[in-house]
Design a protein around this motif. Structure first.
Motif, PDB file in Angstrom:
ATOM      1  N   GLY A   1      -1.746  -2.130   5.150  1.00 29.63           N
ATOM      2  CA  GLY A   1      -2.665  -1.019   5.354  1.00 29.63           C
ATOM      3  C   GLY A   1      -2.914  -0.655   6.797  1.00 29.63           C
ATOM      4  N   SER A   2      -2.264  -1.351   7.735  1.00 28.78           N
ATOM      5  CA  SER A   2      -2.500  -1.054   9.149  1.00 28.78           C
ATOM      6  C   SER A   2      -1.338  -0.311   9.797  1.00 28.78           C
ATOM      7  CB  SER A   2      -2.768  -2.345   9.926  1.00 28.78           C
ATOM      8  OG  SER A   2      -1.642  -3.200   9.895  1.00 28.78           O
ATOM      9  N   VAL A   3      -0.111  -0.661   9.448  1.00 31.12           N
ATOM     10  CA  VAL A   3       1.085  -0.015   9.985  1.00 31.12           C
ATOM     11  C   VAL A   3       1.828   0.627   8.818  1.00 31.12           C
ATOM     12  CG1 VAL A   3       3.258  -0.315  11.210  1.00 31.12           C
ATOM     13  CG2 VAL A   3       1.260  -1.690  11.858  1.00 31.12           C
ATOM     14  N   TRP A   4       2.102   1.922   8.944  1.00 31.60           N
ATOM     15  CA  TRP A   4       2.672   2.684   7.839  1.00 31.60           C
ATOM     16  C   TRP A   4       4.052   3.224   8.197  1.00 31.60           C
ATOM     17  CZ3 TRP A   4       0.126   3.482   3.130  1.00 31.60           C
ATOM     18  CH2 TRP A   4      -1.173   2.965   3.081  1.00 31.60           C
ATOM     19  N   GLN A   5       4.932   3.269   7.195  1.00 32.13           N
ATOM     20  CA  GLN A   5       6.281   3.811   7.362  1.00 32.13           C
ATOM     21  C   GLN A   5       6.498   4.951   6.380  1.00 32.13           C
ATOM     22  OE1 GLN A   5       8.632   0.226   6.706  1.00 32.13           O
ATOM     23  NE2 GLN A   5       9.003   0.045   8.897  1.00 32.13           N
TER      24      GLN A   5
ATOM     25  N   TYR B   1       3.813   7.506   2.340  1.00 35.81           N
ATOM     26  CA  TYR B   1       3.930   6.415   3.308  1.00 35.81           C
ATOM     27  C   TYR B   1       3.666   5.096   2.605  1.00 35.81           C
ATOM     28  CZ  TYR B   1       3.906   9.793   7.147  1.00 35.81           C
ATOM     29  OH  TYR B   1       4.226  10.820   8.005  1.00 35.81           O
ATOM     30  N   ALA B   2       4.223   4.023   3.147  1.00 38.59           N
ATOM     31  CA  ALA B   2       4.037   2.687   2.580  1.00 38.59           C
ATOM     32  C   ALA B   2       3.680   1.707   3.691  1.00 38.59           C
ATOM     33  CB  ALA B   2       5.300   2.224   1.857  1.00 38.59           C
ATOM     34  N   SER B   3       2.952   0.640   3.320  1.00 35.88           N
ATOM     35  CA  SER B   3       2.509  -0.355   4.296  1.00 35.88           C
ATOM     36  C   SER B   3       2.369  -1.708   3.616  1.00 35.88           C
ATOM     37  CB  SER B   3       1.163   0.064   4.894  1.00 35.88           C
ATOM     38  OG  SER B   3       0.623  -0.953   5.733  1.00 35.88           O
TER      39      SER B   3
ATOM     40  N   PHE C   1       0.849  -1.181   0.000  1.00 39.74           N
ATOM     41  CA  PHE C   1       0.000   0.000   0.000  1.00 39.74           C
ATOM     42  C   PHE C   1       0.895   1.245   0.000  1.00 39.74           C
ATOM     43  CE2 PHE C   1      -2.453  -3.374   1.713  1.00 39.74           C
ATOM     44  CZ  PHE C   1      -3.799  -3.049   1.692  1.00 39.74           C
ATOM     45  N   TYR C   2       0.525   2.241  -0.792  1.00 40.52           N
ATOM     46  CA  TYR C   2       1.223   3.526  -0.791  1.00 40.52           C
ATOM     47  C   TYR C   2       0.193   4.646  -0.758  1.00 40.52           C
ATOM     48  CZ  TYR C   2       5.670   1.309  -2.094  1.00 40.52           C
ATOM     49  OH  TYR C   2       6.817   0.550  -2.107  1.00 40.52           O
TER      50      TYR C   2
END
Length: 344
Positions: free
Chosen positions: A198-202, A193-195, A168-169
């Motif tokens: 879809g729950s924890v993003w960096q 952000y990327a994941s 996810f982006y």
């Protein structure tokens, strides 16, 4: 961050500013055209109905949007409403999601990479702060409780799946990145952000776009290029197109010369790019307008029946038609519309 690392970012931002405020090159004739096949109002039950998105899950179209007492929820809460349709001809009331004391805004829907879950993203705005929320569903009817994402003040406005890594982006903007609010600051932050789920993003990258950048749609083209269509509330208030190659940390930008509102775009199977946003077409005033898009330009090709408070389209390609949901107040109060468009 050390001062040695800040200098390149500041220099890049200074170099970018005149580029964004420069007049965009005159758009070339559109490489293709679009024809409106049909349009109908599908929902107008709430005092204000707006901010749509559209996807297809388990052989059904899902249209989501916000219901509220007005556009800004100054008189109450906002809820997320969903409707479903097999072909677009008949739409059925499906489900409503709400959170007490919260204005749920700008809902977006995507199907997870495994095809088994529907993922809902929205903004949650309370009297104290705003923060993104998400929920998932295996059947589109029963949803997990809404959970908060990122930090207070963030608005992760839309997310997309990168086919290359199945992650996810999304792009989040923050209107008070330094003080934490409550008054918007002169400059906003814009970050990708990327994941994995879809729950924890960096944090993935920082987009050095001046002029109060806000609503941003990020998508990945078939050749792996990332494009970002970015609205701005400051400076000349005209939108920007960002472009990056993997690993999507170094961005270049092109000024569109056009104000944007609720920007979205889609790549068709043959590689054509079509954008939809609040724009200005052949008739006076703001309208829901479709554009032929390139990595550096937007050229209007079709103005949909609309006016006033409008736009925020959902776009989906199915059975050789572009399916479009949007909201508009041209027939009175803001209502939800569904259109089918033929691209030539």
């Amino acid at each position: 961050m050390t001062s040695s690392r800040l200098l390149p970012l500041l220099a890049a931002s200074l170099l970018l500013t005149p580029c964004l405020h420069a007049q965009a090159p005159a758009a070339a004739p559109a490489p293709f055209t679009a024809e409106l096949v049909s349009v109908e109002k599908i929902w107008d039950k709430a005092p204000h109905n707006g901010f749509t998105d559209l996807t297809r899950f388990q052989n059904l179209f899902y249209c989501c949007f916000r219901e509220g007492s007005d556009a800004n929820a100054t008189k109450g809460e906002g809820a997320i409403h969903m409707m479903i349709s097999a072909s677009g001809k008949t739409w059925v009331d499906h489900v409503t999601l709400n959170e007490p004391g919260t204005d749920l805004r700008d809902p977006k829907l995507i199907v997870t990479p495994d095809g088994k879950r529907l993922y809902l993203l929205c903004e949650g705005q309370t009297a104290q702060a705003r923060q993104p929320r998400y929920a998932t569903s295996m059947d589109g009817k029963v949803w997990t409780p809404l959970q908060k994402l990122l930090a207070k003040g963030d608005d992760l406005w839309r997310v997309s799946i990168n086919p290359a890594d199945k992650r996810f982006y999304g792009v989040s903007y923050n209107i008070h990145p330094n003080t934490g609010g409550p008054a918007p600051e002169k400059e906003f932050s814009l970050k990708t952000y990327a994941s994995t789920d879809g729950s924890v993003w960096q944090l993935s990258s920082i987009l050095n776009v001046p002029g109060q950048p806000t609503e941003t749609t990020l998508r990945f083209l078939k050749d792996g290029t990332a494009l970002a269509l970015i609205a701005r509330q400051g400076g000349d208030r005209k939108g920007v197109i960002g472009m990056a190659k993997a690993p999507y940390r170094d961005w270049t930008y092109a000024a569109t010369g056009l104000p944007l509102g609720g920007p979205n775009f889609i790549e068709l199977p043959d590689g054509k790019l079509i954008a939809g946003t609040r724009g200005f077409g052949k008739t006076p005033g703001p309208h829901m307008v479709l554009f032929a898009m390139t990595p550096t330009s937007l050229t209007p090709i079709l103005e949909l029946p609309s006016g006033g408070d409008c736009s925020y389209p959902g776009l989906y390609w199915e059975d050789d038609f572009l399916h479009v949901t949007y909201y508009s107040s041209h027939e009175g109060k803001a209502a939800i519309y569904y259109a089918r468009v033929k691209v030539k």
